[in-house]
Enzyme design. Structure first.
Site, PDB file in Angstrom:
ATOM      1  N   LYS A 186     -10.272  -6.453   7.553  1.00 55.63           N
ATOM      2  CA  LYS A 186      -9.210  -6.065   8.476  1.00 55.63           C
ATOM      3  C   LYS A 186      -9.564  -6.590   9.850  1.00 55.63           C
ATOM      4  O   LYS A 186     -10.672  -6.341  10.331  1.00 55.63           O
ATOM      5  CB  LYS A 186      -9.086  -4.543   8.565  1.00 55.63           C
ATOM      6  CG  LYS A 186      -8.380  -3.902   7.400  1.00 55.63           C
ATOM      7  CD  LYS A 186      -8.189  -2.423   7.628  1.00 55.63           C
ATOM      8  CE  LYS A 186      -7.623  -1.802   6.358  1.00 55.63           C
ATOM      9  NZ  LYS A 186      -7.660  -0.340   6.410  1.00 55.63           N
ATOM     10  N   GLU A 200     -11.112   1.061  -4.029  1.00 57.95           N
ATOM     11  CA  GLU A 200     -11.455   0.831  -2.621  1.00 57.95           C
ATOM     12  C   GLU A 200     -12.062   2.087  -1.988  1.00 57.95           C
ATOM     13  O   GLU A 200     -11.526   3.182  -2.119  1.00 57.95           O
ATOM     14  CB  GLU A 200     -10.170   0.422  -1.881  1.00 57.95           C
ATOM     15  CG  GLU A 200     -10.376  -0.001  -0.433  1.00 57.95           C
ATOM     16  CD  GLU A 200      -9.069  -0.495   0.206  1.00 57.95           C
ATOM     17  OE1 GLU A 200      -8.122  -0.865  -0.523  1.00 57.95           O
ATOM     18  OE2 GLU A 200      -8.990  -0.494   1.449  1.00 57.95           O
ATOM     19  N   SER A 234       0.850  -1.186   0.000  1.00 60.32           N
ATOM     20  CA  SER A 234       0.000   0.000   0.000  1.00 60.32           C
ATOM     21  C   SER A 234       0.889   1.241   0.000  1.00 60.32           C
ATOM     22  O   SER A 234       1.722   1.391   0.883  1.00 60.32           O
ATOM     23  CB  SER A 234      -0.879  -0.035   1.253  1.00 60.32           C
ATOM     24  OG  SER A 234      -1.626   1.157   1.374  1.00 60.32           O
ATOM     25  N   LYS A 290      -2.944   5.210  -2.855  1.00 61.98           N
ATOM     26  CA  LYS A 290      -3.917   6.058  -2.163  1.00 61.98           C
ATOM     27  C   LYS A 290      -4.283   7.214  -3.081  1.00 61.98           C
ATOM     28  O   LYS A 290      -3.391   7.809  -3.711  1.00 61.98           O
ATOM     29  CB  LYS A 290      -3.311   6.600  -0.869  1.00 61.98           C
ATOM     30  CG  LYS A 290      -3.051   5.527   0.176  1.00 61.98           C
ATOM     31  CD  LYS A 290      -4.360   5.024   0.767  1.00 61.98           C
ATOM     32  CE  LYS A 290      -4.106   4.013   1.874  1.00 61.98           C
ATOM     33  NZ  LYS A 290      -5.359   3.492   2.434  1.00 61.98           N
ATOM     34  N   LYS A 340      -1.193  -0.878  -4.245  1.00 60.48           N
ATOM     35  CA  LYS A 340      -2.386  -0.074  -3.976  1.00 60.48           C
ATOM     36  C   LYS A 340      -1.924   1.363  -3.840  1.00 60.48           C
ATOM     37  O   LYS A 340      -0.976   1.652  -3.122  1.00 60.48           O
ATOM     38  CB  LYS A 340      -3.027  -0.607  -2.700  1.00 60.48           C
ATOM     39  CG  LYS A 340      -3.873   0.365  -1.923  1.00 60.48           C
ATOM     40  CD  LYS A 340      -4.752  -0.382  -0.939  1.00 60.48           C
ATOM     41  CE  LYS A 340      -4.725   0.210   0.446  1.00 60.48           C
ATOM     42  NZ  LYS A 340      -5.537  -0.551   1.402  1.00 60.48           N
ATOM     43  N   GLY A 356      -4.539  -3.948   6.125  1.00 61.20           N
ATOM     44  CA  GLY A 356      -3.716  -3.732   7.313  1.00 61.20           C
ATOM     45  C   GLY A 356      -3.873  -2.337   7.868  1.00 61.20           C
ATOM     46  O   GLY A 356      -4.467  -1.454   7.237  1.00 61.20           O
ATOM     47  N   ASP A 409      -7.238   3.389  -3.521  1.00 57.02           N
ATOM     48  CA  ASP A 409      -7.989   3.480  -2.260  1.00 57.02           C
ATOM     49  C   ASP A 409      -8.209   4.949  -1.914  1.00 57.02           C
ATOM     50  O   ASP A 409      -7.247   5.685  -1.697  1.00 57.02           O
ATOM     51  CB  ASP A 409      -7.205   2.778  -1.144  1.00 57.02           C
ATOM     52  CG  ASP A 409      -7.971   2.726   0.181  1.00 57.02           C
ATOM     53  OD1 ASP A 409      -9.122   3.194   0.230  1.00 57.02           O
ATOM     54  OD2 ASP A 409      -7.405   2.188   1.166  1.00 57.02           O
TER      55      ASP A 409
HETATM   56  O1  OSB Z   1      -7.325   2.143   4.088  1.00 58.40           O
HETATM   57  O2  OSB Z   1      -6.145   0.391   4.094  1.00 58.40           O
HETATM   58  C1  OSB Z   1      -6.339   1.546   4.476  1.00 58.40           C
HETATM   59  C2  OSB Z   1      -3.364   2.557   6.637  1.00 58.40           C
HETATM   60  C3  OSB Z   1      -3.950   3.453   7.490  1.00 58.40           C
HETATM   61  C4  OSB Z   1      -5.288   3.763   7.331  1.00 58.40           C
HETATM   62  C5  OSB Z   1      -6.040   3.149   6.326  1.00 58.40           C
HETATM   63  C6  OSB Z   1      -5.449   2.228   5.485  1.00 58.40           C
HETATM   64  C7  OSB Z   1      -4.077   1.963   5.620  1.00 58.40           C
HETATM   65  C8  OSB Z   1      -3.315   1.077   4.729  1.00 58.40           C
HETATM   66  C9  OSB Z   1      -2.193   0.319   5.354  1.00 58.40           C
HETATM   67  O3  OSB Z   1      -3.517   1.033   3.539  1.00 58.40           O
HETATM   68  C10 OSB Z   1      -1.862  -0.965   4.677  1.00 58.40           C
HETATM   69  C11 OSB Z   1      -0.866  -1.759   5.485  1.00 58.40           C
HETATM   70  O4  OSB Z   1      -1.016  -1.923   6.709  1.00 58.40           O
HETATM   71  O5  OSB Z   1       0.104  -2.236   4.877  1.00 58.40           O
HETATM   72 MG    MG Z   2      -8.546   1.097   2.751  1.00 61.14          MG
END
Ligand code: OSB
Ligand code: MG
Length: 366
Positions: free
Chosen positions: A264, A215, A137, A165, A163, A292, A190
């Site tokens: 999660k 996402e 991510s 953001k 992924k 995660g 995401d």
């Molecule tokens: O939306 O998945 C999410 C981290 C903090 C808040 C929201 C998210 C995330 C991640 C972390 O994408 C993914 C990871 O733990 O590797």
């Molecule tokens: Mg997410």
């Protein structure tokens, strides 16, 4: 019969090796709460409360988790007698909401139970895989070039999908750039709920870029908006923040509010509800993967174990510890090799807390 005689809570801080920014917040350092439960025979199971410090991902914060763990969950668990973690989860379920806080205790119960039974956490949960596919991510970066550099690094390391953001002002342009440089890699985006459901054009454009999924485009409770968007997109919508309880998944399925689920452990209140969500999704033909919350090694171990269940057919956010931490809280880090994390076969969660390092990093304890 298992009887919990001792509960220890500790707040532990670790710096991140690379700042992580989402549509809602940025982090350079994390503070998670570790939960250690010890039974009448002196066997200890560990769990992790991986809440962000502020209430920008969900309503919880480190402070709210600390208070709920200390004042409500610890008293429920202390002295409780149970045979299976599912029974303890029922007890924890007396507390409404507060999923991150409950998840730490539920995880600790599963770790303890699998240790006592001499099985790995993964097998205790019904996991069947020997290794799990790892995705990565990537946060919002200061520039498109910086993002492309991060993608190149993680692709070189073997991660099986990236992924990205997104947020208003950081969406079609960076994703198009990454897609043009890496035409064949699995990419998903995401939004962490940053768009309003009247904003469709961005998603129509993203829909043409061959993404694995989109996402959480809209706010968590906007099931109706997600259903309407899914109707006009080819790309599957994946829900994250919307699904805090198994009942939310039932709602999403009924409304067609997405075709993929991010499960999660933290967001759903533990491994017990996570497995239930998995079972329901499998029964309904919905693919799932494990998301995660930047977990330290203990929560990361739970994510690896969960990802070994048969319905986890898409790469999970189970990167190696090194993606986030110079040194993890376990004696061995979680390692990703050629895009896979090996599922431990030893009894319990498979990683051991590094007690002396934990002492250095603990800032408060009960
Ligand atoms: O939306 O998945 C999410 C981290 C903090 C808040 C929201 C998210 C995330 C991640 C972390 O994408 C993914 C990871 O733990 O590797
Ligand atoms: Mg997410």
């Amino acid at each position: 019969m298992i009887r919990i005689g001792q509960v220890e809570l500790r707040r532990v801080r670790l710096p991140l090796v690379h700042e992580f920014r989402t549509s809602s917040h940025a982090k350079r350092e994390l503070e998670h709460i570790l939960v250690a439960v010890t039974d009448q025979d002196g066997v200890t199971g560990w769990g992790e409360i991986a809440s962000p410090s502020g209430p920008f991902y969900s309503a919880e914060t480190v402070e709210s988790c600390w208070a709920v763990a200390r004042d409500h969950l610890k008293p429920l668990v202390l002295g409780a007698e149970w045979e299976h973690p599912g029974e303890l989860a029922l007890l924890l379920g007396k507390v409404r909401g507060n999923q991150f806080a409950r998840a730490g205790f539920d995880m600790a119960a599963w770790a303890l139970w699998s240790l006592r039974n001499g099985t790995s956490l993964a097998r205790a949960l019904g996991g069947t895989r020997e290794r799990v596919a790892a995705g990565v991510s990537l946060g919002i970066e200061p520039s498109v070039d910086a993002l492309v550099e991060q993608v190149a690094l993680r692709v070189r390391e073997g991660y099986q999908r990236v992924k990205l953001k997104i947020a208003p002002g950081w969406d079609v342009e960076p994703v198009r750039a990454v897609r043009s440089i890496f035409p064949a890699i699995p990419i998903h985006v995401d939004a962490n709920g940053a768009y309003s459901s009247s904003e469709r054009d961005v998603f129509r454009e993203l829909d043409t870029l061959g993404l694995l999924m989109i996402e959480q485009p809209f706010a968590p409770r906007d099931f109706v908006g997600h259903a309407a968007l899914q109707e006009v997109l080819e790309t599957p919508i994946c829900l994250d923040e919307s699904v805090e309880e198994v009942d939310d998944l039932v709602t999403a399925l009924r409304l067609g509010a997405g075709r993929v689920l991010n499960i999660k452990v933290s967001r759903m209140g533990g491994l017990t509800p996570a497995v239930r969500a998995h079972d329901l999704a499998v029964a309904e033909g919905m693919p799932v993967w494990c998301g995660g919350m930047h977990e330290f090694g203990i929560g990361r171990a739970a994510n690896v174990a969960l990802s070994s269940l048969p319905g986890f057919t898409l790469p999970s956010d189970v990167s190696g510890s090194d993606k986030y931490y110079a040194r993890d809280v376990t004696t061995e880090p979680v390692v990703c090799r050629s895009g896979f994390v090996t599922v431990p076969e030893v009894s319990g969660m498979g990683w051991t807390p590094d007690l002396s390092f934990l002492e250095e990093r603990t800032i408060a304890r009960i």
